[in-house]
Design a protein around this motif. Sequence first.
Motif, short mmCIF file in Angstrom:
data_model
loop_
_atom_site.label_atom_id
_atom_site.label_comp_id
_atom_site.label_asym_id
_atom_site.label_seq_id
_atom_site.Cartn_x
_atom_site.Cartn_y
_atom_site.Cartn_z
N ILE A 1 0.84 -1.21 0.00
CA ILE A 1 0.00 0.00 0.00
C ILE A 1 0.87 1.25 0.00
N ALA A 2 1.94 1.23 0.80
CA ALA A 2 2.82 2.40 0.87
C ALA A 2 3.48 2.68 -0.48
N LEU A 3 3.88 1.60 -1.18
CA LEU A 3 4.50 1.81 -2.49
C LEU A 3 3.50 2.34 -3.50
N GLU A 4 2.30 1.80 -3.49
CA GLU A 4 1.29 2.27 -4.43
C GLU A 4 0.89 3.71 -4.15
N CYS A 5 0.87 4.07 -2.87
CA CYS A 5 0.46 5.42 -2.49
C CYS A 5 1.61 6.42 -2.49
N HIS A 6 2.81 5.95 -2.85
CA HIS A 6 4.00 6.82 -2.87
C HIS A 6 4.26 7.44 -1.50
N ARG A 7 4.09 6.64 -0.45
CA ARG A 7 4.33 7.10 0.92
C ARG A 7 5.61 6.46 1.43
N LEU A 8 6.73 7.14 1.21
CA LEU A 8 8.02 6.60 1.64
C LEU A 8 8.13 6.57 3.15
N ASP A 9 7.47 7.51 3.84
CA ASP A 9 7.53 7.52 5.30
C ASP A 9 6.87 6.27 5.87
N LYS A 10 5.71 5.90 5.32
CA LYS A 10 5.03 4.70 5.78
C LYS A 10 5.78 3.44 5.36
N LEU A 11 6.44 3.50 4.21
CA LEU A 11 7.25 2.36 3.78
C LEU A 11 8.37 2.10 4.77
N GLU A 12 9.05 3.14 5.15
CA GLU A 12 10.15 3.00 6.11
C GLU A 12 9.64 2.52 7.45
N GLU A 13 8.49 3.03 7.88
CA GLU A 13 7.90 2.61 9.16
C GLU A 13 7.53 1.13 9.14
N ALA A 14 6.93 0.68 8.03
CA ALA A 14 6.52 -0.73 7.93
C ALA A 14 7.74 -1.65 7.97
N ILE A 15 8.83 -1.27 7.30
CA ILE A 15 10.02 -2.11 7.29
C ILE A 15 10.65 -2.19 8.67
N LEU A 16 10.77 -1.06 9.33
CA LEU A 16 11.45 -1.02 10.63
C LEU A 16 10.64 -1.70 11.72
N LYS A 17 9.32 -1.72 11.59
CA LYS A 17 8.48 -2.35 12.61
C LYS A 17 8.32 -3.86 12.39
N SER A 18 8.82 -4.36 11.28
CA SER A 18 8.67 -5.79 11.00
C SER A 18 9.59 -6.61 11.89
N ASP A 19 9.29 -7.91 11.99
CA ASP A 19 10.07 -8.79 12.84
C ASP A 19 11.43 -9.11 12.24
N ASP A 20 11.52 -9.14 10.92
CA ASP A 20 12.76 -9.49 10.23
C ASP A 20 13.05 -8.39 9.21
N VAL A 21 13.82 -7.40 9.64
CA VAL A 21 14.08 -6.23 8.80
C VAL A 21 14.85 -6.60 7.53
N PRO A 22 15.94 -7.40 7.60
CA PRO A 22 16.65 -7.74 6.35
C PRO A 22 15.77 -8.45 5.33
N ALA A 23 14.95 -9.40 5.81
CA ALA A 23 14.07 -10.12 4.87
C ALA A 23 13.04 -9.18 4.26
N MET A 24 12.53 -8.26 5.06
CA MET A 24 11.55 -7.32 4.53
C MET A 24 12.18 -6.35 3.55
N LEU A 25 13.45 -6.00 3.77
CA LEU A 25 14.15 -5.14 2.82
C LEU A 25 14.33 -5.86 1.48
N GLN A 26 14.67 -7.14 1.52
CA GLN A 26 14.81 -7.89 0.29
C GLN A 26 13.47 -8.00 -0.44
N TYR A 27 12.39 -8.19 0.32
CA TYR A 27 11.06 -8.24 -0.28
C TYR A 27 10.72 -6.90 -0.94
N THR A 28 11.04 -5.82 -0.26
CA THR A 28 10.76 -4.48 -0.82
C THR A 28 11.56 -4.24 -2.08
#
Length: 1034
Positions: A154-181
């Motif tokens: 949703i953050a990528l589709e809405c062009h919300r980089l702030d929410k994108l960063e928040e979603a990644i940092l709040k995830s349980d596995d940050v490196p895996a979520m970064l690779q997914y992103t």
Amino acid sequence: MTIITSASGLLAMLDEEQDELKIHALKNLNLLVDQFWAEISSNISTIESLYEDDTFQQRELAALLASKVFYHLGVLNESLTYALGAGSLFNVAEDSEYVQTLVAKCIDEYVLLSVKASESREEAQPMDPRLVAIVERMLEKCLKDKQFQQAIGIALECHRLDKLEEAILKSDDVPAMLQYTLRVSQTLVNRREFRRQVLKTIVKLFQSVQAPDYVNICQCLMFLDDPAGVASTLDQLARGDVNDALLAYQVAFDLFENEFQQFLLNVRDRLPDPRAQATAVLEMDAEAAVSGATGSRTAENGADELRQGDEGTAMETEDDSRAQRGEEPAETSNGSFEGRESDQDSVVYRDRMSKLKAVLSGETPINLTLQFLYSHNKSDLLILKNIKQAVEMRNSVCHSATIYANALMHAGTTVDTFLRENLEWLSRATNWAKFSATAGLGVIHRGHLQQGRSLMAPYLPQNGGSRSPYSEGGALYALGLIHANHGEGIKQFLLESLRNAGSTNNEVIQHGGCLGLGLAALGTADDEIYEDIKQVLYTDSAVAGEGAGIAMGLLMVGTASEKAGEMLAYAHDTTHEKIIRGLAIGIALIMYGREEEADTLVEQMTRDQDPILRYGGMYALAMAYRATANNSAIRRLLHFAVSDVSDDVRRAAVLALGFVLCSEPDQCPRIVSLLAESYNPHVRYGAAMAVGISCAGTALPEAILLLEPLASDAVDFVRQGALLAMAMVLMQTTETREPRVGTFRKQLNKIVGDKHEDTMSKMGAILAAGILDAGGRNVTIMLRSRSGHDRITAIVGMAVFTQFWYWYPLIYFISLSFAPTALIGLNEDLKMPKFQVQSTAKPSLFAYPDPVTAPTTTTATRVATAVLSTAARSRARAKKSDKDASMAAAEVNGSAVEKVAADSMEVEDGGIEKTSSKDAGTGRTEAAVEQTPELISNPARVVPAQEKYIRFPEGCRYMPLKKLPAGFVMLKDMQPSDPQDLVSADGPSGGSSAVGGPGGGGAAGGATPGTAPPKPVEEEEPPPPEPFEYVPTN
């Protein structure tokens, strides 16, 4: 229980004057709206008036009710408007169809407004805060429910980089979520500029984690075209321990696989040069020593304090000079020296840096690839021999196609045995066929950078004049193919050859020189080379001008340079179709990867009256949006595929879909399925080639099903395209994995051997045989690297290859899209240690095809003779009596003869002996058993479909540094103190080519590299013929 059958009573309350009654009615109607929405809709104006009344206390409740009514009426825009007015009463957490539909509508509306705001150059209008509130509440719900991937989408589709960063940092596995992103950003984000912003955010977050993923960081920096950042990362890793150095090498190899020559050279040039620094330090030390000696001679009677002061001054001077050079006078970051880099660690750092530069320049990986292709070559020369025998000598097209097939079949292997053994047959090539035959040596020896010029020396232009312009032009083209995308060492020679050809106005040599120079300087945007090629273009020679137009595109690929405007203007001025077509393809290559930035030029070309420029516009669209699966690009291509008046444009539009969809091969057969049934044969041809390009090497059943009927089409060139596409799809596919491979090979043999088959179909079958077994059966067509980056050289090569419709010598460009399917494990010295990995799949799934068996010569065979029934019965009675007599004798002598006889053999009525079924069955069972897991040795052939089955066995001395064991893999030695057993460097040796020229004028010289395989294949002796009786015919 009271059953409510009507909402009329509640609706009547809405007309009351007391607000309490209206509120009561609204609350109950909100509960009953799903059942009585049709009845409530008759009073929608009353509900709307309550919402618009500022004095009414429950305006939001009225808005919610109105939104639900409009939702049931199917008016989603009105429903969304009132849902926004409902404020907090619109509960995004409610699990109902109404809420889900409106939330999706809300997000779509938000995305649409965000994209418009980003595309508009004017100041963006403020967005409705109610719309923003709903989107943010939805994002918060995803984070609360730990649906982080949904939040990222949703953050990528809405062009919300702030929410994108928040979603990644709040995830349980940050490196895996970064690779997914990172993975999603390459497919979900359509706009190039916003994708760059996402990648910058990913890089920042990667660098903030405790253990940064340097491989993905450098991949992102490559997408961002930041060579300085990559160089800094590699330099930092090279100064670390052994594991850091291995990681630096792995990053460099992964970057090399993307084949972005200019970027890699920029990274290499930005790396520090330790040897130059060491030389500068020595020079400074020598100067300090000389000045100190002079000072001591001048002040022989000076005090010790003055001497100490001079020494102190010298040290300060040295420290100052170090500071000017950017060096640290004291302990460096790795703590390896104090005051100067002169100890062992400095030597290690210099060695690592030289190895990194060798990898980035392509020297090391190309040599390793050459060694792999040479030592693992499994080309079957009998296939070419059969084709040569089946082709009529007078058919020059099939003769040339056989030469093309040989070059593709041995691409990169340096094995030219077929040419050596058929010099007389090869000498039949004349004019442009001779040009192509000479250029084919460049495909065979591709990557042989050190010996490339000496290999082609017998054919290159000489100062004494032109002996054969066709072979000389082909030799320059061959040099470009050998040095494709790595032409630093050959560019100057090709440039001088082009200038010399210009002085003699030989258009054939100019044509080959332009193509070779464009290949060698691919993507470098060298202005000097561009000006020389432009001078060739301005001669207005049709043949030379076509090569110049393509070469300009190769040189400036992906730059979106303003020079494209010059090329377009000249295309309007010239009258030669060949020049216009070459310039159109060149312009398309210049717009490579620019996406929306290329839209203006694409629009200009597609609206042009000249169909050739519209044809180029299709390729410009394909190159700009390569591997993006962009909906807008697909829509435009489909529009031209069914509406343009030119067959060439329609064919190009359909074919271009293959480039746009090569990142999603599953989608291409579905999209072009209807086009494959078009009445227009050009559209059918384009559909076949589009599937071949996008699904190359995948063996997709959908692609095969679509191509099978086209391979038997009524039109010859449609059959040709279908055969080529089928060969691309089935590359490195075995019959065990896809049974239709065997049928396809038989079909190719049948077409080649059929004298009544059309020449176009025969040519397609011959080329398909070469593509199917390309590179010694060790390469596949790979338009994207394993890291997800598009391989520029591969896509550009495939785009120019498709121009063989007009000019056959361009067939060789398909070799640029070949990638070795190898697992090459390397230690810290970039040497290949001996070890084995496991393949958990059945060996037959990914094995080499069985070699073609030669047709057996006429041998005497025993023919069954007619036997009369009376003679057979008498013979059977005689044998029975003999058997009874022998059994009786055995009983007397106490021996178990019957047991031996039963176990050894049985005698049939016809008198022919056969092996016991038990023994034969056991033998067949043992032969059919496949060992699983299969052990394969480094370097190993690992096809893409096999990669998921590769495992490093437990207890293995070497462990891979990356998860995907394919390509170049750096290995961590778990037993560093033990000596290593290395793979012998079984590579091609240097020497000059001794292949006779296509015209019979080859120079004699040393053995051509790779003339014979490193280890001769020991073929089993054929079994002796069975005993037979010779019966004279007379």
